[in-house]
Write a protein that holds these residues in place. Structure first.
Motif, short mmCIF file in Angstrom:
data_model
loop_
_atom_site.label_atom_id
_atom_site.label_comp_id
_atom_site.label_asym_id
_atom_site.label_seq_id
_atom_site.Cartn_x
_atom_site.Cartn_y
_atom_site.Cartn_z
N TRP A 1 0.83 -1.19 0.00
CA TRP A 1 0.00 0.00 0.00
C TRP A 1 0.87 1.24 0.00
O TRP A 1 2.02 1.24 0.45
CB TRP A 1 -0.95 0.00 1.21
CG TRP A 1 -0.34 -0.51 2.48
CD1 TRP A 1 -0.29 -1.80 2.90
CD2 TRP A 1 0.32 0.26 3.49
NE1 TRP A 1 0.35 -1.90 4.10
CE2 TRP A 1 0.74 -0.65 4.50
CE3 TRP A 1 0.60 1.61 3.65
CZ2 TRP A 1 1.42 -0.23 5.64
CZ3 TRP A 1 1.28 2.03 4.79
CH2 TRP A 1 1.68 1.10 5.76
N SER A 2 0.32 2.32 -0.53
CA SER A 2 1.05 3.58 -0.60
C SER A 2 0.65 4.46 0.56
O SER A 2 -0.51 4.48 0.99
CB SER A 2 0.75 4.29 -1.92
OG SER A 2 -0.62 4.62 -2.01
N MET A 3 1.62 5.21 1.10
CA MET A 3 1.36 6.09 2.23
C MET A 3 2.17 7.36 2.06
O MET A 3 3.35 7.32 1.73
CB MET A 3 1.71 5.41 3.55
CG MET A 3 1.43 6.26 4.78
SD MET A 3 1.70 5.34 6.31
CE MET A 3 3.47 5.07 6.24
N ALA A 4 1.53 8.48 2.27
CA ALA A 4 2.20 9.78 2.17
C ALA A 4 1.90 10.59 3.41
O ALA A 4 0.75 10.61 3.89
CB ALA A 4 1.74 10.53 0.92
N TYR B 1 -1.42 10.71 7.97
CA TYR B 1 -1.02 10.10 6.70
C TYR B 1 -2.24 9.98 5.80
O TYR B 1 -3.38 9.93 6.27
CB TYR B 1 -0.44 8.70 6.91
CG TYR B 1 0.77 8.62 7.81
CD1 TYR B 1 2.05 8.77 7.29
CD2 TYR B 1 0.62 8.35 9.17
CE1 TYR B 1 3.16 8.68 8.10
CE2 TYR B 1 1.73 8.26 9.99
CZ TYR B 1 3.00 8.43 9.45
OH TYR B 1 4.11 8.35 10.26
N ARG B 2 -1.96 9.91 4.51
CA ARG B 2 -2.99 9.49 3.55
C ARG B 2 -2.56 8.15 2.97
O ARG B 2 -1.45 8.02 2.45
CB ARG B 2 -3.19 10.52 2.45
CG ARG B 2 -4.30 10.11 1.47
CD ARG B 2 -4.83 11.25 0.65
NE ARG B 2 -5.94 10.82 -0.20
CZ ARG B 2 -6.68 11.64 -0.94
NH1 ARG B 2 -6.42 12.94 -0.92
NH2 ARG B 2 -7.67 11.18 -1.69
N VAL B 3 -3.44 7.18 3.05
CA VAL B 3 -3.12 5.80 2.69
C VAL B 3 -4.07 5.33 1.60
O VAL B 3 -5.27 5.63 1.63
CB VAL B 3 -3.22 4.87 3.92
CG1 VAL B 3 -2.88 3.43 3.53
CG2 VAL B 3 -2.31 5.36 5.03
N GLU B 4 -3.55 4.58 0.66
CA GLU B 4 -4.36 3.93 -0.36
C GLU B 4 -3.85 2.51 -0.54
O GLU B 4 -2.64 2.29 -0.70
CB GLU B 4 -4.30 4.68 -1.69
CG GLU B 4 -5.18 4.06 -2.76
CD GLU B 4 -5.15 4.86 -4.06
OE1 GLU B 4 -5.97 4.57 -4.95
OE2 GLU B 4 -4.30 5.76 -4.18
#
Length: 318
Positions: free
Chosen positions: A75-78, A99-102
């Motif tokens: 998963w991607s996390m920013a 964080y914003r996670v997708e």
């Protein structure tokens, strides 16, 4: 001597109290705001979610070293905050990071109640580095919501919830000296349900038309045996195709869903209607008065229609 013993007792109680306080795990408040939910794949038991997640804590342990327990792909996390990548400090001294996670997550879809099924999609996180006796995640429910403009085609969003629990794995993972069995688990869940209109208009209404036509054959005069019998036979074939049309869109479940049970009821009733027509034809051949046969056929039509209606209500209520 008594004063000395009293002092020792007081010191012992103080040390015990201090040890109990020190043994308390550090707490971290966690909140989730769901932005997008898409690609619900019932064949592969997964869904994609896009959300914000934030942590608020006081203490030396960094609770942001976490993992998603039910994640099934990378998963991607920013980091979503102003300034540099270090965490922020609120006015009361609380550490804060968002964080914003997708990512793609696992969910075992149960279709027993299809097309009146509800699904509670969950996202679970834990800290693999800190067991429950050192770090506990607590829900921050004050701001945890679902984006109010989020719309899922074919689904209704019933709400969301945050729940904290202790996950006991029941194993030391092969390392009895270091690994713990109990970890703090925080679960964010979203409840989805199919609209009732989907069940009534797209699934049940065509079957009701088929049943009305099939049972309506009993209202024709018993002498029209060919026309009467063609109605339930055509209705039976139509019901089979209708059931196949929605079954192709569902994964192989290995069990009967709610709509399958309703169709099974319709198959039984259509077969009984056909047998009733054969009986009426035999009675007419034996010379039984037509008015008696017609009266019985109309009575049986009402009975079959009532059984279908009551049966559907009972199956939906179970």
């Amino acid at each position: 001597m008594q004063r000395r013993l009293l002092s020792i007792c007081i010191l012992a109680c103080f040390w015990a109290f201090s040890g109990a306080v020190a043994a308390q795990p550090q707490q971290a408040r966690v909140g989730v705001y769901l932005m997008n939910l898409y690609d619900l794949n019932m064949d592969e038991h997964s869904f994609y979610a896009d959300f914000y997640i934030w942590f608020k804590w006081k203490g030396n342990i960094d609770p942001t070293a976490f993992e998603f327990v039910n994640s099934i792909e990378k998963w991607s996390m920013a980091i979503s905050q102003s300034g540099d990548s270090t965490h922020m400090a609120l006015n009361d001294g609380t550490n804060y990071r968002i964080y914003r996670v997708e990512g793609r997550f696992f969910h075992s879809f149960s279709l027993n109640r299809f097309p009146l099924d509800e699904h509670v999609l969950d996202i679970q996180l834990e800290s693999p580095e800190h067991p429950a006796d050192s770090l506990v995640y607590l829900p921050d429910t004050s701001s945890s919501e679902i984006r109010n403009t989020l719309k899922l085609v074919g689904w209704e969003t019933k709400g969301c919830a945050l729940e904290s629990k202790i996950h006991n794995y029941g194993t030391d993972f092969g390392n009895p000296e270091e690994n713990s069995q109990r970890y703090s688990n925080l679960t964010y869940s979203v409840t989805l349900a199919r609209p009732v209109s989907y069940f009534l208009l797209k699934m049940l209404l065509p079957l009701i038309v088929v049943m009305l036509v099939s049972i309506g054959g009993l209202l024709l005069h018993p002498s029209f045996i060919d026309t009467r019998s063609s109605l339930p036979i055509g209705g039976l074939l139509t019901a089979v195709f209708l059931q196949q049309s929605y079954s192709d869109a569902l994964p192989d479940t290995g069990y009967m869903v709610l709509m399958d049970k309703i169709y099974l009821l319709s198959y039984v009733l259509i077969s009984l209607v056909l047998l009733q027509m054969i009986r009426a034809g035999n009675d007419q051949m034996r010379g039984k008065p037509d008015h008696q046969v017609i009266r019985r056929e109309r009575r049986m039509a009402k009975i079959f229609l009532g059984i279908f209606g009551v049966g559907v209500l009972i199956l939906c209520a179970l």
